[in-house]
Design a protein around this motif. Structure first.
Motif, mmCIF file in Angstrom:
data_model
loop_
_atom_site.group_PDB
_atom_site.id
_atom_site.type_symbol
_atom_site.label_atom_id
_atom_site.label_comp_id
_atom_site.label_asym_id
_atom_site.label_seq_id
_atom_site.Cartn_x
_atom_site.Cartn_y
_atom_site.Cartn_z
ATOM 1 N N HIS A 231 2.692 39.658 3.530
ATOM 2 C CA HIS A 231 3.067 38.405 4.192
ATOM 3 C C HIS A 231 2.630 38.482 5.646
ATOM 4 O O HIS A 231 2.987 39.434 6.355
ATOM 5 C CB HIS A 231 4.574 38.199 4.123
ATOM 6 C CG HIS A 231 5.066 37.074 4.995
ATOM 7 N ND1 HIS A 231 4.887 35.747 4.663
ATOM 8 C CD2 HIS A 231 5.700 37.081 6.196
ATOM 9 C CE1 HIS A 231 5.398 34.985 5.610
ATOM 10 N NE2 HIS A 231 5.896 35.768 6.555
ATOM 11 N N LEU A 232 1.851 37.501 6.097
ATOM 12 C CA LEU A 232 1.417 37.468 7.491
ATOM 13 C C LEU A 232 2.301 36.509 8.275
ATOM 14 O O LEU A 232 2.471 35.353 7.906
ATOM 15 C CB LEU A 232 -0.052 37.046 7.596
ATOM 16 C CG LEU A 232 -1.060 37.997 6.946
ATOM 17 C CD1 LEU A 232 -2.483 37.515 7.217
ATOM 18 C CD2 LEU A 232 -0.883 39.427 7.436
ATOM 19 N N ALA A 233 2.868 37.009 9.357
ATOM 20 C CA ALA A 233 3.763 36.220 10.198
ATOM 21 C C ALA A 233 2.969 35.227 11.047
ATOM 22 O O ALA A 233 1.774 35.409 11.265
ATOM 23 C CB ALA A 233 4.578 37.150 11.090
ATOM 24 N N PRO A 234 3.611 34.175 11.551
ATOM 25 C CA PRO A 234 2.871 33.118 12.234
ATOM 26 C C PRO A 234 2.551 33.364 13.709
ATOM 27 O O PRO A 234 1.631 32.776 14.244
ATOM 28 C CB PRO A 234 3.803 31.904 12.104
ATOM 29 C CG PRO A 234 5.176 32.496 12.028
ATOM 30 C CD PRO A 234 5.018 33.778 11.270
ATOM 31 N N THR A 235 3.305 34.224 14.380
ATOM 32 C CA THR A 235 3.198 34.324 15.845
ATOM 33 C C THR A 235 1.975 35.110 16.264
ATOM 34 O O THR A 235 1.833 36.296 15.939
ATOM 35 C CB THR A 235 4.452 34.973 16.447
ATOM 36 O OG1 THR A 235 5.617 34.252 15.996
ATOM 37 C CG2 THR A 235 4.395 34.949 17.968
ATOM 38 N N ARG A 236 1.078 34.467 17.031
ATOM 39 C CA ARG A 236 -0.101 35.131 17.574
ATOM 40 C C ARG A 236 0.252 35.840 18.873
ATOM 41 O O ARG A 236 1.187 35.444 19.572
ATOM 42 C CB ARG A 236 -1.212 34.114 17.801
ATOM 43 C CG ARG A 236 -1.650 33.406 16.521
ATOM 44 C CD ARG A 236 -2.603 32.258 16.800
ATOM 45 N NE ARG A 236 -3.903 32.768 17.253
ATOM 46 C CZ ARG A 236 -4.900 33.127 16.448
ATOM 47 N NH1 ARG A 236 -4.758 33.021 15.141
ATOM 48 N NH2 ARG A 236 -6.032 33.563 16.939
ATOM 49 N N TYR A 237 -0.497 36.888 19.208
ATOM 50 C CA TYR A 237 -0.154 37.701 20.371
ATOM 51 C C TYR A 237 -0.224 36.892 21.666
ATOM 52 O O TYR A 237 0.646 37.023 22.546
ATOM 53 C CB TYR A 237 -1.044 38.928 20.463
ATOM 54 C CG TYR A 237 -0.562 39.954 21.474
ATOM 55 C CD1 TYR A 237 0.691 40.551 21.325
ATOM 56 C CD2 TYR A 237 -1.335 40.300 22.580
ATOM 57 C CE1 TYR A 237 1.147 41.484 22.250
ATOM 58 C CE2 TYR A 237 -0.878 41.237 23.508
ATOM 59 C CZ TYR A 237 0.363 41.813 23.332
ATOM 60 O OH TYR A 237 0.820 42.744 24.252
ATOM 61 N N SER A 238 -1.208 36.034 21.792
ATOM 62 C CA SER A 238 -1.337 35.223 23.022
ATOM 63 C C SER A 238 -0.141 34.284 23.189
ATOM 64 O O SER A 238 0.346 34.090 24.297
ATOM 65 C CB SER A 238 -2.641 34.423 22.998
ATOM 66 O OG SER A 238 -2.695 33.566 21.865
ATOM 67 N N ASP A 239 0.344 33.730 22.078
ATOM 68 C CA ASP A 239 1.510 32.855 22.137
ATOM 69 C C ASP A 239 2.763 33.655 22.503
ATOM 70 O O ASP A 239 3.609 33.178 23.275
ATOM 71 C CB ASP A 239 1.719 32.140 20.800
ATOM 72 C CG ASP A 239 0.583 31.194 20.467
ATOM 73 O OD1 ASP A 239 -0.034 30.658 21.419
ATOM 74 O OD2 ASP A 239 0.316 30.994 19.274
ATOM 75 N N TRP A 240 2.882 34.855 21.956
ATOM 76 C CA TRP A 240 4.030 35.706 22.284
ATOM 77 C C TRP A 240 4.005 36.097 23.771
ATOM 78 O O TRP A 240 5.036 36.054 24.442
ATOM 79 C CB TRP A 240 4.018 36.945 21.409
ATOM 80 C CG TRP A 240 5.156 37.887 21.701
ATOM 81 C CD1 TRP A 240 6.430 37.806 21.233
ATOM 82 C CD2 TRP A 240 5.115 39.014 22.564
ATOM 83 N NE1 TRP A 240 7.201 38.824 21.742
ATOM 84 C CE2 TRP A 240 6.417 39.588 22.561
ATOM 85 C CE3 TRP A 240 4.128 39.612 23.340
ATOM 86 C CZ2 TRP A 240 6.739 40.725 23.300
ATOM 87 C CZ3 TRP A 240 4.434 40.746 24.070
ATOM 88 C CH2 TRP A 240 5.739 41.291 24.053
ATOM 89 N N LEU A 241 2.841 36.434 24.281
ATOM 90 C CA LEU A 241 2.720 36.782 25.700
ATOM 91 C C LEU A 241 3.139 35.611 26.596
ATOM 92 O O LEU A 241 3.756 35.803 27.632
ATOM 93 C CB LEU A 241 1.287 37.178 26.037
ATOM 94 C CG LEU A 241 0.832 38.593 25.676
ATOM 95 C CD1 LEU A 241 -0.643 38.758 25.961
ATOM 96 C CD2 LEU A 241 1.648 39.646 26.437
ATOM 97 N N SER A 242 2.796 34.409 26.146
ATOM 98 C CA SER A 242 3.105 33.231 26.968
ATOM 99 C C SER A 242 4.562 32.824 26.902
ATOM 100 O O SER A 242 5.024 32.045 27.727
ATOM 101 C CB SER A 242 2.253 32.039 26.502
ATOM 102 O OG SER A 242 0.875 32.329 26.682
#
Length: 242
Positions: A231-242
């Motif tokens: 299962h791949l989660a939705p949150t991208r690293y750039s969005d998490w950083l922001s």
């Protein structure tokens, strides 16, 4: 559904408790701070009494060889209590690829935890996650020296802690897998490049130097990424950083 969340005050545990209670379940957090000692056994029977599901999110205080004894003893105590209480499901959180890196004491300890659970008397589920986005700063701190951070180019598939908690909560209220579910982030980075992205976002002027011998992830010779069934989660690293 009543759930006992052991380690329920930590980064993942506190969010699992919140998610489950918001969905109408009765999730009770337990930890050393609430009087539950998973090594000595104090408070364990009381913590799991009446729970249909036990979610164990405790973690070893060290990452060295002593972590093997922690997971062996804590699992023995919790499984015995869960079986005695009539719990129908026991859930743990582990690491994707944990059985592929025997050079790491901590990975061997988590693999042992999985083995103890699978051989135990309670139906179970194992949720394996890739590396948390929240831990990237800590990973860089291990090999930081002045203006330089040394990191290997090991492939990393970072996942947000919130997405991990959502996955654990979903598994906990479902039918026991009696097996493993892998979860990971939606993107793959080389660890050295992930370090550069992180420092740039923070305005940190330190330089990342690619060093195949640096830090814990240097011993990972292949990759510890999810497969196509994960299962791949939705949150991208750039969005998490922001």
């Amino acid at each position: 559904m009543k759930l006992a969340v052991i380690g329920g005050t930590g980064l993942i545990g506190s969010q699992v408790v919140s998610i489950l209670n918001a969905a109408g379940h009765e999730a009770v957090p337990h930890a050393k701070s609430t009087g539950v000692d998973v090594i000595g056994g104090q408070g364990v029977d009381e913590a799991v009494a009446g729970a249909e599901v036990v979610v164990n999110l405790t973690n070893s205080p060290t990452f060295d060889e002593a972590s093997l004894a922690f997971f062996r003893t804590s699992m023995d105590n919790l499984l015995a209590a869960a079986h005695k209480a009539g719990a129908a499901h026991f859930v743990i959180l582990s690491i994707v690829g944990v059985d592929q890196v025997p050079e790491l004491d901590y990975y061997r300890a988590k693999a042992l935890q999985e083995t103890v659970l699978a051989a135990g008397p309670v139906p179970y589920s194992i949720v394996r996650a890739t590396q948390f986005m929240e831990f990237i700063d800590a990973v860089m701190s291990w090999t930081a020296d002045g203006d330089t951070v040394r990191l290997p180019a090991t492939p990393i598939q970072p996942i947000a802690a919130r997405d991990v908690a959502e996955a654990v909560a979903k598994v906990a209220v479902g039918t026991p897998l009696n097996g493993i579910r892998d979860i990971g982030g939606p993107e793959i980075f080389a660890l050295d490049e992930l370090g550069r992205i992180t420092l740039s976002h923070k305005g940190d002027s330190r330089t990342v130097v690619t060093d195949p011998t640096a830090g814990m992830f240097a011993v990972v010779k292949g990759d510890v990424l999810t497969d196509k069934e994960a299962h791949l989660a939705p949150t991208r690293y750039s969005d998490w950083l922001s």
